[in-house]
Design an enzyme around this catalytic site. Structure first.
Site, PDB file in Angstrom:
ATOM      1  N   ARG A   1      -4.482  -5.421   1.145  1.00 46.94           N
ATOM      2  CA  ARG A   1      -5.212  -4.468   0.315  1.00 46.94           C
ATOM      3  C   ARG A   1      -5.305  -5.098  -1.075  1.00 46.94           C
ATOM      4  O   ARG A   1      -4.426  -5.872  -1.477  1.00 46.94           O
ATOM      5  CB  ARG A   1      -4.471  -3.128   0.229  1.00 46.94           C
ATOM      6  CG  ARG A   1      -4.255  -2.434   1.574  1.00 46.94           C
ATOM      7  CD  ARG A   1      -3.490  -1.133   1.384  1.00 46.94           C
ATOM      8  NE  ARG A   1      -3.285  -0.419   2.650  1.00 46.94           N
ATOM      9  CZ  ARG A   1      -2.211  -0.539   3.428  1.00 46.94           C
ATOM     10  NH1 ARG A   1      -1.230  -1.349   3.057  1.00 46.94           N
ATOM     11  NH2 ARG A   1      -2.101   0.144   4.552  1.00 46.94           N
TER      12      ARG A   1
ATOM     13  N   HIS B   1     -12.054  -4.623   0.646  1.00 47.59           N
ATOM     14  CA  HIS B   1     -11.400  -4.121   1.862  1.00 47.59           C
ATOM     15  C   HIS B   1     -12.082  -4.669   3.113  1.00 47.59           C
ATOM     16  O   HIS B   1     -11.466  -4.724   4.184  1.00 47.59           O
ATOM     17  CB  HIS B   1     -11.416  -2.592   1.870  1.00 47.59           C
ATOM     18  CG  HIS B   1     -10.208  -1.990   2.520  1.00 47.59           C
ATOM     19  ND1 HIS B   1      -8.952  -2.045   1.956  1.00 47.59           N
ATOM     20  CD2 HIS B   1     -10.055  -1.337   3.703  1.00 47.59           C
ATOM     21  CE1 HIS B   1      -8.090  -1.443   2.759  1.00 47.59           C
ATOM     22  NE2 HIS B   1      -8.732  -1.007   3.820  1.00 47.59           N
TER      23      HIS B   1
ATOM     24  N   TYR C   1     -10.394  -1.357  15.252  1.00 47.76           N
ATOM     25  CA  TYR C   1     -10.937  -2.716  15.292  1.00 47.76           C
ATOM     26  C   TYR C   1     -11.383  -3.116  16.689  1.00 47.76           C
ATOM     27  O   TYR C   1     -12.134  -4.076  16.854  1.00 47.76           O
ATOM     28  CB  TYR C   1      -9.917  -3.706  14.728  1.00 47.76           C
ATOM     29  CG  TYR C   1      -9.596  -3.413  13.283  1.00 47.76           C
ATOM     30  CD1 TYR C   1     -10.555  -3.562  12.291  1.00 47.76           C
ATOM     31  CD2 TYR C   1      -8.338  -2.937  12.916  1.00 47.76           C
ATOM     32  CE1 TYR C   1     -10.278  -3.262  10.968  1.00 47.76           C
ATOM     33  CE2 TYR C   1      -8.046  -2.632  11.599  1.00 47.76           C
ATOM     34  CZ  TYR C   1      -9.020  -2.790  10.634  1.00 47.76           C
ATOM     35  OH  TYR C   1      -8.737  -2.478   9.319  1.00 47.76           O
TER      36      TYR C   1
ATOM     37  N   ARG D   1     -10.158  -7.498   4.500  1.00 54.00           N
ATOM     38  CA  ARG D   1      -9.008  -7.048   5.292  1.00 54.00           C
ATOM     39  C   ARG D   1      -9.467  -6.628   6.694  1.00 54.00           C
ATOM     40  O   ARG D   1      -8.826  -6.978   7.689  1.00 54.00           O
ATOM     41  CB  ARG D   1      -8.325  -5.888   4.569  1.00 54.00           C
ATOM     42  CG  ARG D   1      -7.178  -5.220   5.304  1.00 54.00           C
ATOM     43  CD  ARG D   1      -6.529  -4.197   4.363  1.00 54.00           C
ATOM     44  NE  ARG D   1      -5.791  -3.154   5.049  1.00 54.00           N
ATOM     45  CZ  ARG D   1      -4.502  -3.214   5.343  1.00 54.00           C
ATOM     46  NH1 ARG D   1      -3.807  -4.299   5.039  1.00 54.00           N
ATOM     47  NH2 ARG D   1      -3.904  -2.202   5.940  1.00 54.00           N
TER      48      ARG D   1
ATOM     49  N   HIS E   1       0.082  -0.596   9.196  1.00 53.70           N
ATOM     50  CA  HIS E   1      -0.382   0.714   9.648  1.00 53.70           C
ATOM     51  C   HIS E   1       0.775   1.500  10.254  1.00 53.70           C
ATOM     52  O   HIS E   1       1.564   0.966  11.031  1.00 53.70           O
ATOM     53  CB  HIS E   1      -1.480   0.565  10.699  1.00 53.70           C
ATOM     54  CG  HIS E   1      -2.791   0.120  10.146  1.00 53.70           C
ATOM     55  ND1 HIS E   1      -3.800  -0.421  10.914  1.00 53.70           N
ATOM     56  CD2 HIS E   1      -3.267   0.124   8.867  1.00 53.70           C
ATOM     57  CE1 HIS E   1      -4.835  -0.716  10.156  1.00 53.70           C
ATOM     58  NE2 HIS E   1      -4.535  -0.400   8.911  1.00 53.70           N
TER      59      HIS E   1
ATOM     60  N   LYS F   1       1.460   0.769   0.618  1.00 52.96           N
ATOM     61  CA  LYS F   1       1.072   2.153   0.886  1.00 52.96           C
ATOM     62  C   LYS F   1       2.158   2.840   1.711  1.00 52.96           C
ATOM     63  O   LYS F   1       2.634   2.293   2.710  1.00 52.96           O
ATOM     64  CB  LYS F   1      -0.260   2.163   1.657  1.00 52.96           C
ATOM     65  CG  LYS F   1      -0.878   3.532   1.791  1.00 52.96           C
ATOM     66  CD  LYS F   1      -2.246   3.418   2.450  1.00 52.96           C
ATOM     67  CE  LYS F   1      -2.901   4.787   2.562  1.00 52.96           C
ATOM     68  NZ  LYS F   1      -4.251   4.695   3.192  1.00 52.96           N
TER      69      LYS F   1
END
Length: 320
Positions: free
Chosen positions: A179, A268, A303, A271, A294, A204
């Site tokens: 990120r 982003h 994805y 990424r 994640h 995050k």
């Protein structure tokens, strides 16, 4: 138009944002047919409650970026009801706000979801309320697939970037799936060149993780470090401190334009491209989830919908 803007007292050109701006006063708001300053502020009670909400979020160790997002979302709701006592706000008012502000102004479901998160969190801490938190419903989320660049497009963007700092930053974000906030908060000691890993700290959700370090990017970083000699952060601004995320976005947009990329992309996107290219090369989805940080595999599963590997195996009936 620029000549007219210059005639307005206090007008300024922002080199960083690359726009002209004027003081946010009622005189200028009337000139541009905008709501007056008083109409864009919550009531005194609302301002006090927003500050208390920020303190509560900090005590729960929410990140500063999340605190800003939630407090601004709550502010939007309180501005809409700035003439109504907070204790008198009901679930029906939330529905009216969604219809008369969110939907009427064509705002996204993701923004609406931020508002709902902020409202639910705030009213959980509020004793004197008519709101039934459990009955506040979230919007149906839009199933939007991320834009992804091909490997050739990524390398073209990096190749046309001449500035060594900018080139290294873009290469690092893509090659490690970072990120932008993680890349800009990185310090030289977070790079483990022996194990060829990068230690991402306080990402995050206040989580640490390790991600990949490319051998080629390590060579670029060593050259960059010897030239720029950053003092605290790996990427620093002209006068020290963290490099600006806005400046980094401008760097990418200019590089993409120079490379002839017409897709709508952001940092982003690099990424997203990293994750998609790993999936297409056969990397297990669980490893990709760990590299990206994640919490849920459902987030990483998106994805599989943008990977072209499986689709390429299907023979198009038109070609038959």
């Amino acid at each position: 138009m620029i000549a007219r803007i210059k005639q307005i007292e206090g007008s300024r050109w922002s080199q960083q944002l690359r726009v002209w701006h004027v003081p946010d006063i009622d005189e200028n708001r009337i000139r541009f047919k905008l709501a007056l300053v008083a109409d864009t502020l919550p009531s005194d009670e609302g301002i006090i409650q927003i500050e208390k909400f920020k303190q509560w979020l900090r005590s729960r160790r929410y990140s500063e970026s999340t605190i800003v997002t939630y407090s601004e979302a709550l502010k939007s709701f309180f501005v809409f009801y700035n003439s109504k006592a907070i204790a008198e706000i009901t679930n029906e008012d939330v529905i009216i706000y969604n219809n008369e502000y969110i939907l009427k102004n064509g705002l996204s479901s993701s923004y609406q979801n931020q508002i709902v998160n902020a409202i639910k969190l705030y009213f959980k801490t509020c004793r004197d309320t008519k709101i039934e938190v459990d009955k506040i419903h979230r919007p149906k989320r839009e199933k939007v697939l991320p834009n992804v660049l091909s490997k050739e497009e990524v390398f073209k963007i990096i190749d046309v970037t001449e500035n060594l700092k900018h080139k290294t930053l873009l290469a690092l974000i893509y090659s490690s799936g970072l990120r932008i906030s993680e890349a800009l908060a990185m310090k030289p000691q977070d790079i483990d060149s022996i194990r060829m890993l990068i230690h991402i700290k306080n990402a995050k959700g206040n989580k640490d993780r390790y991600t990949l370090l490319s051998e080629k990017v390590l060579v670029m970083m060593r050259e960059y470090y010897s030239v720029y000699k950053p003092k605290e952060y790996l990427f620093e601004g002209q006068y020290g401190g963290q490099y600006s995320s806005r400046s980094a976005q401008v760097v990418l947009q200019e590089a993409a334009q120079k490379a002839g990329i017409v897709k709508h992309i952001s940092l982003h996107t690099l990424r997203h491209s990293f994750a998609t290219h790993l999936l297409e090369s056969g990397t297990d989805l669980r490893f990709i989830q760990d590299l990206l940080g994640h919490s849920s595999p459902k987030t990483t599963m998106i994805y599989t919908h943008v990977s072209s590997t499986s689709l390429k195996k299907i023979k198009n009936p038109f070609d038959l």
